[in-house]
Design a protein around this motif. Structure first.
Motif, PDB file in Angstrom:
ATOM      1  N   THR A 186       0.836  -1.164  -0.028  1.00 39.43           N
ATOM      2  CA  THR A 186      -0.012   0.039   0.156  1.00 39.43           C
ATOM      3  C   THR A 186       0.852   1.211   0.113  1.00 39.43           C
ATOM      4  O   THR A 186       0.477   2.286  -0.734  1.00 39.43           O
ATOM      5  N   SER A 187       1.991   1.231   0.599  1.00 37.93           N
ATOM      6  CA  SER A 187       2.845   2.433   0.757  1.00 37.93           C
ATOM      7  C   SER A 187       3.474   2.681  -0.876  1.00 37.93           C
ATOM      8  O   SER A 187       3.224   3.750  -1.183  1.00 37.93           O
ATOM      9  N   ASN A 188       3.640   1.695  -1.424  1.00 39.77           N
ATOM     10  CA  ASN A 188       4.415   1.667  -2.751  1.00 39.77           C
ATOM     11  C   ASN A 188       3.166   2.298  -3.702  1.00 39.77           C
ATOM     12  O   ASN A 188       3.465   3.255  -4.392  1.00 39.77           O
ATOM     13  N   ALA A 189       1.932   1.903  -3.606  1.00 44.35           N
ATOM     14  CA  ALA A 189       0.785   2.346  -4.249  1.00 44.35           C
ATOM     15  C   ALA A 189       0.750   3.903  -4.203  1.00 44.35           C
ATOM     16  O   ALA A 189       0.453   4.721  -4.967  1.00 44.35           O
ATOM     17  N   HIS A 190       0.627   4.527  -2.922  1.00 46.17           N
ATOM     18  CA  HIS A 190       0.649   5.848  -2.703  1.00 46.17           C
ATOM     19  C   HIS A 190       1.726   6.300  -2.518  1.00 46.17           C
ATOM     20  O   HIS A 190       1.783   7.575  -2.252  1.00 46.17           O
ATOM     21  N   GLN A 191       2.865   5.957  -2.834  1.00 46.40           N
ATOM     22  CA  GLN A 191       4.296   6.714  -2.514  1.00 46.40           C
ATOM     23  C   GLN A 191       4.381   7.174  -1.177  1.00 46.40           C
ATOM     24  O   GLN A 191       4.290   8.528  -1.048  1.00 46.40           O
ATOM     25  N   ARG A 192       4.485   6.444  -0.294  1.00 46.97           N
ATOM     26  CA  ARG A 192       4.331   6.733   1.144  1.00 46.97           C
ATOM     27  C   ARG A 192       5.286   6.153   1.856  1.00 46.97           C
ATOM     28  O   ARG A 192       5.931   5.091   1.485  1.00 46.97           O
ATOM     29  N   CYS A 193       5.478   6.360   3.344  1.00 46.31           N
ATOM     30  CA  CYS A 193       6.233   5.916   4.319  1.00 46.31           C
ATOM     31  C   CYS A 193       5.447   5.143   5.171  1.00 46.31           C
ATOM     32  O   CYS A 193       4.481   5.777   5.481  1.00 46.31           O
ATOM     33  N   SER A 194       5.591   3.951   5.577  1.00 44.25           N
ATOM     34  CA  SER A 194       4.915   3.372   6.767  1.00 44.25           C
ATOM     35  C   SER A 194       5.711   3.099   7.907  1.00 44.25           C
ATOM     36  O   SER A 194       6.847   2.514   7.632  1.00 44.25           O
ATOM     37  N   ILE A 195       5.235   3.661   9.159  1.00 48.14           N
ATOM     38  CA  ILE A 195       5.726   3.234  10.243  1.00 48.14           C
ATOM     39  C   ILE A 195       5.155   1.920  10.792  1.00 48.14           C
ATOM     40  O   ILE A 195       3.684   2.205  11.015  1.00 48.14           O
ATOM     41  N   ILE A 196       5.784   1.207  11.422  1.00 46.66           N
ATOM     42  CA  ILE A 196       5.300   0.139  11.987  1.00 46.66           C
ATOM     43  C   ILE A 196       5.916  -0.128  13.512  1.00 46.66           C
ATOM     44  O   ILE A 196       7.026  -0.087  13.436  1.00 46.66           O
ATOM     45  N   GLU A 197       5.054  -0.155  14.379  1.00 41.16           N
ATOM     46  CA  GLU A 197       5.428  -0.342  15.612  1.00 41.16           C
ATOM     47  C   GLU A 197       5.396  -1.902  16.180  1.00 41.16           C
ATOM     48  O   GLU A 197       4.233  -2.341  15.928  1.00 41.16           O
ATOM     49  N   VAL A 198       6.486  -2.578  16.454  1.00 44.20           N
ATOM     50  CA  VAL A 198       6.359  -4.053  16.938  1.00 44.20           C
ATOM     51  C   VAL A 198       6.493  -4.088  18.584  1.00 44.20           C
ATOM     52  O   VAL A 198       7.142  -3.298  19.077  1.00 44.20           O
ATOM     53  N   MET A 199       6.024  -5.344  18.808  1.00 43.20           N
ATOM     54  CA  MET A 199       6.130  -5.564  20.343  1.00 43.20           C
ATOM     55  C   MET A 199       7.600  -6.078  20.654  1.00 43.20           C
ATOM     56  O   MET A 199       8.460  -6.049  19.929  1.00 43.20           O
ATOM     57  N   GLY A 200       7.738  -6.323  21.881  1.00 48.90           N
ATOM     58  CA  GLY A 200       9.108  -6.788  22.555  1.00 48.90           C
ATOM     59  C   GLY A 200       9.426  -6.390  23.700  1.00 48.90           C
ATOM     60  O   GLY A 200      10.410  -6.519  24.073  1.00 48.90           O
ATOM     61  N   ARG A 201       8.281  -5.820  24.509  1.00 52.95           N
ATOM     62  CA  ARG A 201       8.796  -5.175  25.687  1.00 52.95           C
ATOM     63  C   ARG A 201       9.600  -4.150  25.661  1.00 52.95           C
ATOM     64  O   ARG A 201       9.691  -3.195  25.111  1.00 52.95           O
ATOM     65  N   TYR A 202      10.843  -4.572  26.533  1.00 56.00           N
ATOM     66  CA  TYR A 202      12.035  -3.568  26.421  1.00 56.00           C
ATOM     67  C   TYR A 202      13.107  -4.261  25.628  1.00 56.00           C
ATOM     68  O   TYR A 202      14.127  -3.622  25.558  1.00 56.00           O
ATOM     69  N   CYS A 203      12.593  -5.151  24.685  1.00 57.84           N
ATOM     70  CA  CYS A 203      13.621  -5.915  23.946  1.00 57.84           C
ATOM     71  C   CYS A 203      13.539  -5.678  22.365  1.00 57.84           C
ATOM     72  O   CYS A 203      12.562  -5.794  21.905  1.00 57.84           O
ATOM     73  N   GLY A 204      14.446  -5.023  21.740  1.00 59.24           N
ATOM     74  CA  GLY A 204      14.349  -4.805  20.451  1.00 59.24           C
ATOM     75  C   GLY A 204      14.700  -5.975  19.288  1.00 59.24           C
ATOM     76  O   GLY A 204      14.549  -5.513  18.157  1.00 59.24           O
ATOM     77  N   ASP A 205      14.685  -7.130  19.662  1.00 59.69           N
ATOM     78  CA  ASP A 205      15.082  -8.349  18.745  1.00 59.69           C
ATOM     79  C   ASP A 205      13.957  -8.198  17.547  1.00 59.69           C
ATOM     80  O   ASP A 205      14.415  -8.654  16.551  1.00 59.69           O
ATOM     81  N   ILE A 206      12.488  -8.407  17.708  1.00 53.30           N
ATOM     82  CA  ILE A 206      11.807  -8.453  16.932  1.00 53.30           C
ATOM     83  C   ILE A 206      11.700  -7.258  16.007  1.00 53.30           C
ATOM     84  O   ILE A 206      11.963  -7.423  14.747  1.00 53.30           O
ATOM     85  N   ALA A 207      11.959  -5.933  16.397  1.00 55.83           N
ATOM     86  CA  ALA A 207      12.217  -4.745  15.533  1.00 55.83           C
ATOM     87  C   ALA A 207      13.387  -5.011  14.575  1.00 55.83           C
ATOM     88  O   ALA A 207      13.279  -4.700  13.116  1.00 55.83           O
ATOM     89  N   LEU A 208      14.509  -5.466  15.346  1.00 56.60           N
ATOM     90  CA  LEU A 208      15.853  -5.378  14.398  1.00 56.60           C
ATOM     91  C   LEU A 208      15.733  -6.423  13.438  1.00 56.60           C
ATOM     92  O   LEU A 208      15.910  -6.262  12.337  1.00 56.60           O
TER      93      LEU A 208
END
Ligand code: F6P
Length: 324
Positions: A162-184
């Motif tokens: 959908t970002s591609n269709a609209h020439q847009r940036c998507s921010i996604i917030e992911v879980m992990g409590r205080y650990c960034g492993d899922i995000a990374l």
């Protein structure tokens, strides 16, 4: 004289994680094969404290058809009052009255703390790492992390469309409590432009500078992955849009990441760990955590497991060249 059979209780506690059922299944089946009686405890430490109908004998039939299912058939809960020793002693007594002499706990950091204290108070525990967060430092991977990662990846791929269709940036917030492993990990797998996996890696000015370059580069889309508890992603989206002129939307993925059928990797990890936990109990080894390191299932003293410092994936260091 009748041989005294070992009786093992099993509970899941804290946030549920895909693969917990596969672990329960492995424990019950290994127990059945190796001659231990397994008792399921509903709703984590709360069920252990309340006992009665919360504790029941499990057989192979109890675990039919559960390997494919997310969540936990035992249910889970977070019981604040369990930090009090007087409540823990009541819970231990409940198990002892049923002849249960070992307890396998499946959960995250809080569950580990509880297991350590229960061991000190007289109920030998064996802890399995069951959490999507991958925040148990003593193990390379926790049960549920791989499934959550793949769920987050699927969401990122969809946002890319959908970002591609609209020439847009998507921010996604992911879980992990205080650990960034899922995000990374998802940032690498999804080919994100920016990954913010901790408060320490959140450089607003750098993100804005990067965002300003997207128009110049004639990019169709951009993906920014942010770990939870770092910043307000909706405000960040607004700021990026205002300062860079690149349209931007934020999505908080939330509890979707906790559900779904576990991946093969999580099912295998959970099965190996569940089996190892029963072997430990039969060998009379309590006060330990089961972990996987370099693809080997190992036992670590619980006290030590809780003091290991969390390392971000070491082999991801060089990937900063791709991410930035
Ligand atoms: O620990 C698992 C987890 O899903 C974290 O990633 C998240 O911060 C937290 O649990 C959410 O907890 P709750 O289910 O209580 O909202």
């Amino acid at each position: 004289m009748e041989e005294k059979r070992i009786k093992i209780g099993v509970l899941t506690s804290g946030g549920d994680a895909p693969g917990m059922n596969a672990a329960i299944r492995a424990i019950v089946r290994a127990g059945d094969y190796l001659g231990a009686e397994i008792y399921g405890i509903k709703d984590g430490y709360k069920g252990m404290f309340e006992a009665g109908k919360y504790i029941f004998r499990m057989t192979r039939n109890s675990v039919t058809d559960i390997i494919t299912r997310g969540g936990t058939v035992l249910g889970t809960a977070r019981m604040k009052e369990f930090v009090k020793d007087e409540n823990r002693l009541i819970a231990i007594n409940n198990l002892k009255q049923l002849g249960i002499n070992f307890l396998i706990t499946i959960g995250g950091d809080g569950t580990y703390q509880g297991a350590k204290r229960l061991t000190e108070l007289g109920m030998p525990c064996i802890a399995l790492p069951g959490t999507i967060d991958n925040d148990i430092a003593s193990t390379d991977f926790t049960i549920g992390f791989d499934t959550a990662l793949n769920t987050a990846l699927d969401a990122c791929d969809k946002l890319r469309d959908t970002s591609n269709a609209h020439q847009r940036c998507s921010i996604i917030e992911v879980m992990g409590r205080y650990c960034g492993d899922i995000a990374l990990a998802v940032g690498v797998a999804a080919g994100a432009e920016v990954v913010v996996y901790s408060k320490e890696t959140f450089y607003l000015e750098a993100i804005l500078a990067e965002a300003k370059s997207w128009k110049v580069q004639n990019k169709r889309h951009a993906l920014v992955v942010v770990a939870e508890h770092v910043t307000d992603v909706h405000e960040l989206a607004q700021e990026i849009e205002e300062k860079s002129g690149f349209s931007c939307r934020a999505t908080i993925l939330g509890h979707i990441q906790r559900g779904g059928s576990p991946t093969a990797q999580d099912r295998i990890l959970a099965s190996r760990m569940g089996h190892a936990a029963v072997l430990a109990a039969l060998g009379g080894r309590g006060g330990i955590a089961i972990a996987i390191r370099n693809n080997e299932i190992i036992e670590i003293p619980l006290a030590e497991a809780l003091t290991v410092k969390k390392n971000m994936f070491k082999n991801f260091d060089e990937l900063m060249h791709i991410l930035s």
